[in-house]
Design a protein around this motif. Structure first.
Motif, PDB file in Angstrom:
ATOM      1  N   ARG A 281     -35.440  33.266  -3.858  1.00 49.04           N
ATOM      2  CA  ARG A 281     -34.428  32.591  -4.676  1.00 49.04           C
ATOM      3  C   ARG A 281     -33.142  32.368  -3.879  1.00 49.04           C
ATOM      4  N   GLN A 282     -32.727  33.390  -3.152  1.00 47.05           N
ATOM      5  CA  GLN A 282     -31.505  33.255  -2.357  1.00 47.05           C
ATOM      6  C   GLN A 282     -31.670  32.201  -1.268  1.00 47.05           C
ATOM      7  N   THR A 283     -32.808  32.210  -0.602  1.00 51.36           N
ATOM      8  CA  THR A 283     -33.067  31.226   0.457  1.00 51.36           C
ATOM      9  C   THR A 283     -33.062  29.815  -0.113  1.00 51.36           C
ATOM     10  N   GLU A 284     -33.715  29.636  -1.244  1.00 50.07           N
ATOM     11  CA  GLU A 284     -33.738  28.307  -1.872  1.00 50.07           C
ATOM     12  C   GLU A 284     -32.334  27.886  -2.289  1.00 50.07           C
ATOM     13  N   GLY A 285     -31.504  28.827  -2.723  1.00 50.30           N
ATOM     14  CA  GLY A 285     -30.120  28.512  -3.077  1.00 50.30           C
ATOM     15  C   GLY A 285     -29.332  28.039  -1.865  1.00 50.30           C
ATOM     16  N   VAL A 286     -29.517  28.709  -0.742  1.00 49.16           N
ATOM     17  CA  VAL A 286     -28.835  28.317   0.493  1.00 49.16           C
ATOM     18  C   VAL A 286     -29.334  26.950   0.945  1.00 49.16           C
ATOM     19  N   ARG A 287     -30.636  26.734   0.888  1.00 49.86           N
ATOM     20  CA  ARG A 287     -31.194  25.438   1.284  1.00 49.86           C
ATOM     21  C   ARG A 287     -30.616  24.317   0.421  1.00 49.86           C
ATOM     22  N   ALA A 288     -30.567  24.542  -0.905  1.00 44.80           N
ATOM     23  CA  ALA A 288     -30.031  23.531  -1.825  1.00 44.80           C
ATOM     24  C   ALA A 288     -28.560  23.246  -1.514  1.00 44.80           C
ATOM     25  N   MET A 289     -27.786  24.296  -1.257  1.00 48.36           N
ATOM     26  CA  MET A 289     -26.370  24.127  -0.942  1.00 48.36           C
ATOM     27  C   MET A 289     -26.194  23.296   0.336  1.00 48.36           C
ATOM     28  N   LEU A 290     -26.988  23.596   1.351  1.00 48.18           N
ATOM     29  CA  LEU A 290     -26.894  22.861   2.616  1.00 48.18           C
ATOM     30  C   LEU A 290     -27.277  21.387   2.433  1.00 48.18           C
ATOM     31  N   LEU A 291     -28.285  21.147   1.619  1.00 48.84           N
ATOM     32  CA  LEU A 291     -28.683  19.755   1.358  1.00 48.84           C
ATOM     33  C   LEU A 291     -27.594  19.012   0.586  1.00 48.84           C
TER      34      LEU A 291
ATOM     35  N   ARG B 128     -41.884  56.838 -23.238  1.00 44.50           N
ATOM     36  CA  ARG B 128     -42.226  56.966 -21.818  1.00 44.50           C
ATOM     37  C   ARG B 128     -41.787  55.736 -21.061  1.00 44.50           C
ATOM     38  N   ARG B 129     -41.101  55.953 -19.955  1.00 42.80           N
ATOM     39  CA  ARG B 129     -40.673  54.844 -19.115  1.00 42.80           C
ATOM     40  C   ARG B 129     -41.855  54.354 -18.298  1.00 42.80           C
ATOM     41  N   PRO B 130     -42.011  53.043 -18.229  1.00 41.22           N
ATOM     42  CA  PRO B 130     -43.113  52.540 -17.390  1.00 41.22           C
ATOM     43  C   PRO B 130     -42.859  52.892 -15.928  1.00 41.22           C
ATOM     44  N   SER B 131     -43.913  53.254 -15.250  1.00 35.29           N
ATOM     45  CA  SER B 131     -43.760  53.614 -13.842  1.00 35.29           C
ATOM     46  C   SER B 131     -43.685  52.336 -12.998  1.00 35.29           C
ATOM     47  N   VAL B 132     -42.808  52.388 -12.024  1.00 31.00           N
ATOM     48  CA  VAL B 132     -42.627  51.254 -11.114  1.00 31.00           C
ATOM     49  C   VAL B 132     -43.258  51.632  -9.781  1.00 31.00           C
ATOM     50  N   THR B 133     -44.139  50.778  -9.326  1.00 32.13           N
ATOM     51  CA  THR B 133     -44.818  51.050  -8.059  1.00 32.13           C
ATOM     52  C   THR B 133     -44.038  50.432  -6.901  1.00 32.13           C
ATOM     53  N   GLU B 134     -44.368  50.896  -5.723  1.00 28.35           N
ATOM     54  CA  GLU B 134     -43.760  50.336  -4.515  1.00 28.35           C
ATOM     55  C   GLU B 134     -44.062  48.838  -4.413  1.00 28.35           C
ATOM     56  N   GLU B 135     -45.259  48.471  -4.809  1.00 27.77           N
ATOM     57  CA  GLU B 135     -45.653  47.060  -4.771  1.00 27.77           C
ATOM     58  C   GLU B 135     -44.780  46.221  -5.702  1.00 27.77           C
ATOM     59  N   ASP B 136     -44.468  46.762  -6.889  1.00 21.31           N
ATOM     60  CA  ASP B 136     -43.583  46.053  -7.821  1.00 21.31           C
ATOM     61  C   ASP B 136     -42.203  45.832  -7.218  1.00 21.31           C
ATOM     62  N   VAL B 137     -41.668  46.851  -6.591  1.00 22.31           N
ATOM     63  CA  VAL B 137     -40.342  46.750  -5.984  1.00 22.31           C
ATOM     64  C   VAL B 137     -40.357  45.718  -4.861  1.00 22.31           C
ATOM     65  N   LEU B 138     -41.370  45.773  -3.987  1.00 18.57           N
ATOM     66  CA  LEU B 138     -41.468  44.814  -2.890  1.00 18.57           C
ATOM     67  C   LEU B 138     -41.621  43.387  -3.407  1.00 18.57           C
ATOM     68  N   HIS B 139     -42.395  43.228  -4.471  1.00 19.35           N
ATOM     69  CA  HIS B 139     -42.582  41.899  -5.068  1.00 19.35           C
ATOM     70  C   HIS B 139     -41.251  41.362  -5.597  1.00 19.35           C
ATOM     71  N   ARG B 140     -40.484  42.212  -6.271  1.00 21.15           N
ATOM     72  CA  ARG B 140     -39.172  41.789  -6.791  1.00 21.15           C
ATOM     73  C   ARG B 140     -38.212  41.434  -5.664  1.00 21.15           C
ATOM     74  N   LEU B 141     -38.203  42.252  -4.614  1.00 16.20           N
ATOM     75  CA  LEU B 141     -37.328  41.961  -3.468  1.00 16.20           C
ATOM     76  C   LEU B 141     -37.696  40.639  -2.810  1.00 16.20           C
ATOM     77  N   GLU B 142     -38.991  40.405  -2.639  1.00 10.09           N
ATOM     78  CA  GLU B 142     -39.446  39.160  -2.031  1.00 10.09           C
ATOM     79  C   GLU B 142     -39.066  37.960  -2.891  1.00 10.09           C
ATOM     80  N   ALA B 143     -39.232  38.080  -4.205  1.00 11.97           N
ATOM     81  CA  ALA B 143     -38.871  36.987  -5.109  1.00 11.97           C
ATOM     82  C   ALA B 143     -37.366  36.714  -5.054  1.00 11.97           C
ATOM     83  N   GLU B 144     -36.558  37.759  -5.015  1.00 10.57           N
ATOM     84  CA  GLU B 144     -35.107  37.596  -4.927  1.00 10.57           C
ATOM     85  C   GLU B 144     -34.716  36.945  -3.600  1.00 10.57           C
ATOM     86  N   SER B 145     -35.356  37.340  -2.530  1.00 10.90           N
ATOM     87  CA  SER B 145     -35.086  36.747  -1.223  1.00 10.90           C
ATOM     88  C   SER B 145     -35.427  35.259  -1.228  1.00 10.90           C
TER      89      SER B 145
END
Length: 153
Positions: A23-33, A4-21
């Motif tokens: 990470r990307q923001t911190e990468g841009v900040r580091a590059m600018l610095l 059985r595949r584990p079910s993914v909730t909307e909250e899980d998806v939003l949490h992953r998207l927020e974490a990825e965002s």
């Protein structure tokens, strides 16, 4: 036996998207610095904060309004006023209240547009909701933050 595949909730998806965002923001900040541009990091942080707080959206809404729509909001904010349909016209509205009434402020299409943008709310009652309209808190926010940098300040 089928796994059985584990079910993914909307909250899980939003949490992953927020974490990825983040990470990307911190990468841009580091590059600018690394490039020696702390001024751009500061600008990025300000813009992200304004977006989170809704200020960017308020500015976009203000910019999308016509001069007449802006004028209606400013007239209502000028005092304690509400819009009321004129007695002898189904198409025009007066602003009544303090400090004084203002006749023929706008027509029905303008009022409907502001209602659609959630800047006004109908206040005419059950049988004729469009007979009157009042400002929303969103309208107050849009005027406060959207006017910045315009010639209407």
């Amino acid at each position: 036996m089928q796994r059985r595949r584990p079910s993914v909730t909307e909250e899980d998806v939003l949490h992953r998207l927020e974490a990825e965002s983040r990470r990307q923001t911190e990468g841009v900040r580091a590059m600018l610095l690394e490039e020696g541009r702390p001024d751009l990091v500061e600008d990025l942080d300000r813009r992200l904060r304004e977006s989170r707080m809704g200020i960017t959206g308020a500015r976009a809404t203000w910019d999308a309004l016509t001069e007449l729509q802006r004028k209606v909001l400013l007239i209502l904010l000028e005092g304690n006023r509400r819009l009321v349909r004129q007695k002898h016209s189904k198409h025009f509205f007066d602003a009544i209240g303090e400090p004084h009434a203002v006749a023929r402020v706008a027509g029905l299409p303008t009022i409907r547009n502001l209602i659609a943008r959630e800047l006004l709310t109908p206040d005419g009652g059950t049988f004729d909701p469009e007979a009157a309209a009042v400002l929303t808190e969103r309208a107050r926010f849009v005027v406060q933050h959207g006017r910045r940098g315009t010639n209407l300040e």
